[in-house]
Design an enzyme around this catalytic site. Structure first.
Site, PDB file in Angstrom:
ATOM      1  N   LYS A  37       5.300   0.195  30.153  1.00  0.00           N
ATOM      2  CA  LYS A  37       5.122   1.117  30.833  1.00  0.00           C
ATOM      3  C   LYS A  37       5.307   1.241  32.456  1.00  0.00           C
ATOM      4  CE  LYS A  37       1.865   2.934  27.400  1.00  0.00           C
ATOM      5  NZ  LYS A  37       2.753   3.995  27.155  1.00  0.00           N
ATOM      6  N   ASN A  55      -2.709  11.647  28.426  1.00  0.00           N
ATOM      7  CA  ASN A  55      -2.405  12.384  27.150  1.00  0.00           C
ATOM      8  C   ASN A  55      -3.642  12.805  26.391  1.00  0.00           C
ATOM      9  OD1 ASN A  55      -3.200  10.140  25.728  1.00  0.00           O
ATOM     10  ND2 ASN A  55      -0.921   9.607  25.071  1.00  0.00           N
ATOM     11  N   THR A  74      -1.347  15.641  29.700  1.00  0.00           N
ATOM     12  CA  THR A  74      -0.029  15.932  29.130  1.00  0.00           C
ATOM     13  C   THR A  74      -0.504  16.018  27.440  1.00  0.00           C
ATOM     14  OG1 THR A  74       0.549  13.651  28.477  1.00  0.00           O
ATOM     15  CG2 THR A  74       1.203  14.627  30.723  1.00  0.00           C
ATOM     16  N   ASP A 104       6.159   8.312  30.151  1.00  0.00           N
ATOM     17  CA  ASP A 104       6.386   7.575  31.446  1.00  0.00           C
ATOM     18  C   ASP A 104       7.264   8.204  32.329  1.00  0.00           C
ATOM     19  OD1 ASP A 104       4.780   5.421  30.689  1.00  0.00           O
ATOM     20  OD2 ASP A 104       6.562   4.442  29.499  1.00  0.00           O
ATOM     21  N   GLY A 145      15.773   5.947  22.823  1.00  0.00           N
ATOM     22  CA  GLY A 145      15.673   4.977  23.746  1.00  0.00           C
ATOM     23  C   GLY A 145      14.170   5.372  24.617  1.00  0.00           C
TER      24      GLY A 145
END
Ligand code: ATP
Length: 292
Positions: free
Chosen positions: A41, A181, A213, A245, A280
């Site tokens: 992260k 989140n 989020t 991220d 990815g």
């Protein structure tokens, strides 16, 4: 160091094995394919800040066999002068992906948990004029970093991922910015219904800028009793890894550059939508020019 974000962040090496099924106890299983790459992260968020045109110095540690990871961060525009090497293993994740696309992961913190207090204190003191100190929850000394920053008057942003029980013991109300989140927010305030979450966050955080989020449902900014909702940008989701991220890096780069919170939020949403439309994590983070 003004205008710059100092990110105390993890650097992981992801080892991804494609398998017909997850390996069973006692079984030796041949993988069908293999790929490895930079992750974590911390590293993802540093790359997102740099991709957004922001200045970021990454403070972290990596095994001496993996200096290519430092090189990759540097090529992405991250200042790597505060990344140390160690003779121990880098932080790494062993990831099995099965035919259904499910994954099973072994995560080893490695060098990410080898940060030392003396060096941390020296680095924060030397960089006390940074605009923001960013932290996640993949490195050791999180509580100490936050405490030192408070003592130095350095504004802090925290993305408490992955969430652990001890996060709620931190002086979170002294943060400049908290980005969570739904699951992380629920762990902090004890409910996961959006309306109640917003109400609880609003009453608990009277000064901190809080961003909640909500995946494809967008994000909500809660700051000084004001609530602002930002819809997600519709896209076909291919791989949502790293959406958070990308969002964190873009949002904070915007705020530090003097953009309004609302504009920073909309830009972060556009960047995260591009990230989820590609496979990815770190390689899916868009550059600023791709947003225009
Ligand atoms: P992850 O751990 O998967 O990286 P996260 O759980 O930290 O992500 P999310 O809330 O899932 O964070 O996503 C962050 C932001 O990314 C959302 O607020 C939204 O703007 C954007 N986003 C996520 N998923 C989608 C999607 N399916 N479509 C469009 N935007 C998305």
């Amino acid at each position: 160091m003004s205008g710059r974000i100092l990110n105390i962040g993890s650097i992981n090496i992801d080892y991804v094995y494609r398998v017909p099924h997850f390996v069973q106890p006692g079984e030796t299983l041949a993988s069908q394919s293999f790929a490895s790459g930079l992750g974590g992260k911390g590293a993802n968020q540093s790359v997102a800040i740099a991709s957004a045109g922001g200045q970021v110095t990454h403070l972290g540690k990596v095994g001496s066999a993996d200096t290519w990871a430092i090189e990759q961060l540097s090529q992405a525009g991250v200042d790597t002068s505060l990344i140390e090497t160690t003779t121990g293993a880098s932080g790494h994740a062993i990831i099995q992906v099965d035919d259904q696309g499910e994954n099973a992961i072994v995560l080893h913190a490695g060098a990410n948990h080898e940060l030392g207090l003396t060096r941390l204190r020296a680095a924060l003191t030397a960089n006390r004029d940074a605009k923001l100190l960013l932290m996640q929850n993949e490195c050791n000394l999180l509580a100490e970093s936050l405490q030192l920053a408070i003592e130095l008057g350095l504004p802090c942003a925290l993305n408490p991922a992955p969430m652990t029980r001890d996060i709620n013991q931190l002086p979170l109300e002294s943060l400049d910015t908290l980005i969570v989140n739904r699951g992380e927010a629920a762990a902090l305030v004890g409910t996961d219904q959006t309306d109640k979450l917003v109400g609880e966050l609003k009453s608990r955080f009277t000064q901190t800028r809080v961003v909640l989020t909500l995946g494809g449902a967008g994000s909500i900014l809660i700051h000084k009793q004001q609530v602002y909702e930002c819809p997600a940008v519709a896209t076909e989701a291919v791989d949502t890894t790293g959406a958070g991220d990308t969002f964190v890096g873009y949002f904070l780069a915007g705020v530090v550059a003097g953009m309004s919170d609302q504009d920073s939020l909309h830009r972060a949403s556009r960047a995260a939508a591009i990230a989820v439309s590609r496979p990815g994590a770190i390689n899916a983070i868009p550059t600023l020019t791709e947003l225009n």
